[in-house]
Design a protein around this motif. Sequence first.
Motif, short mmCIF file in Angstrom:
data_model
loop_
_atom_site.label_atom_id
_atom_site.label_comp_id
_atom_site.label_asym_id
_atom_site.label_seq_id
_atom_site.Cartn_x
_atom_site.Cartn_y
_atom_site.Cartn_z
N GLN A 7 43.75 29.86 -8.73
CA GLN A 7 42.89 29.36 -9.81
C GLN A 7 42.34 27.96 -9.52
O GLN A 7 41.12 27.74 -9.58
N PRO A 8 43.19 26.97 -9.20
CA PRO A 8 42.64 25.63 -8.92
C PRO A 8 41.79 25.60 -7.66
O PRO A 8 40.79 24.86 -7.61
N ARG A 9 42.12 26.39 -6.69
CA ARG A 9 41.33 26.43 -5.45
C ARG A 9 39.95 27.01 -5.70
O ARG A 9 38.96 26.55 -5.13
N GLU A 10 39.90 28.02 -6.55
CA GLU A 10 38.60 28.62 -6.90
C GLU A 10 37.71 27.59 -7.60
O GLU A 10 36.52 27.46 -7.30
N LEU A 11 38.30 26.83 -8.51
CA LEU A 11 37.53 25.83 -9.24
C LEU A 11 37.14 24.67 -8.32
O LEU A 11 36.02 24.14 -8.42
N LEU A 12 38.03 24.26 -7.45
CA LEU A 12 37.72 23.18 -6.50
C LEU A 12 36.53 23.57 -5.62
O LEU A 12 35.67 22.73 -5.32
N ALA A 13 36.50 24.80 -5.17
CA ALA A 13 35.40 25.26 -4.32
C ALA A 13 34.06 25.12 -5.03
O ALA A 13 33.03 24.85 -4.40
N ARG A 14 34.08 25.26 -6.35
CA ARG A 14 32.83 25.17 -7.12
C ARG A 14 32.34 23.73 -7.26
O ARG A 14 31.19 23.51 -7.65
N THR A 15 33.18 22.75 -6.93
CA THR A 15 32.74 21.35 -6.94
C THR A 15 32.03 20.98 -5.64
O THR A 15 31.45 19.90 -5.53
N GLY A 16 32.09 21.87 -4.65
CA GLY A 16 31.52 21.57 -3.34
C GLY A 16 32.52 20.98 -2.38
O GLY A 16 32.19 20.73 -1.21
N ALA A 17 33.75 20.75 -2.83
CA ALA A 17 34.77 20.18 -1.96
C ALA A 17 35.20 21.18 -0.90
O ALA A 17 35.20 22.39 -1.13
N THR A 18 35.55 20.65 0.27
CA THR A 18 36.15 21.47 1.32
C THR A 18 37.66 21.39 1.17
O THR A 18 38.23 20.29 1.22
#
Length: 240
Positions: free
Chosen positions: A149-160
């Motif tokens: 869940q947090p990884r999916e949301l982090l990806a949406r910020t553009g972060a690698t």
Amino acid sequence: MRVGFLITCLVDLMRPSIGLAAVRLLEAAGCEVEVPMAQTCCGQPAYNSGDHATAAALARKLLEEFEHYDYVVTPSGSCGGMVRTHYADLFKDDPDLSWRYERLRPKVYELTDFLVRVLGWQDVPGRFDGTVTYHDACAGLRELGVKQQPRELLARTGATVTEMAQCEQCCGFGGTFAVKYGAISTAIADEKCDQIAATGAQAVVLGDLGCMLHLEGRMRRRGNVSTRVIHIAEILTGEV
């Protein structure tokens, strides 16, 4: 949808900006958020120390404050895990409390789990142009199933997102464990700090303030003043 926000003791006292960021995320996702002002501790420190009488009193107080909401959301996997997992033990000898708790239990969520699995939210407002690594806090991972869940949301910020070795390994905090077994806690934290540094990430992101304070303190004492330590709520709002 009325959401009761369980801010947690640490966030309230040590880093209220995390609570504010989490509330903004929930409101942006369309929730009507209320923060019961009389809330205190979930009872976890007392429970982990064997003081079940105090833990039960705090658990009953929380139940009374939150049971009327559609959902209860917290920016802490450990507090969420305490409510979802251990209140059953505290209420087992009281049929009325047990019944009321079983109605509350399925409505309690960690923040990212709620945003992804309940709301299916995709419009993350924050942007992060850089590399991060994510630490899986023990309770959120093992008691609530918070992983992707947090990884999916982090990806949406553009972060690698660059995974560290043994990302699911404990950071050594463990609440009262860090107080009772300081040397062991420090050794565990040192391993985690080495694993974070090896990724070359600009920041380590977490979903539990206890772990954040523990790792950030150890990093700074070891001389690492460049790696940022950020709660997932703040990076998702762009407030970093």
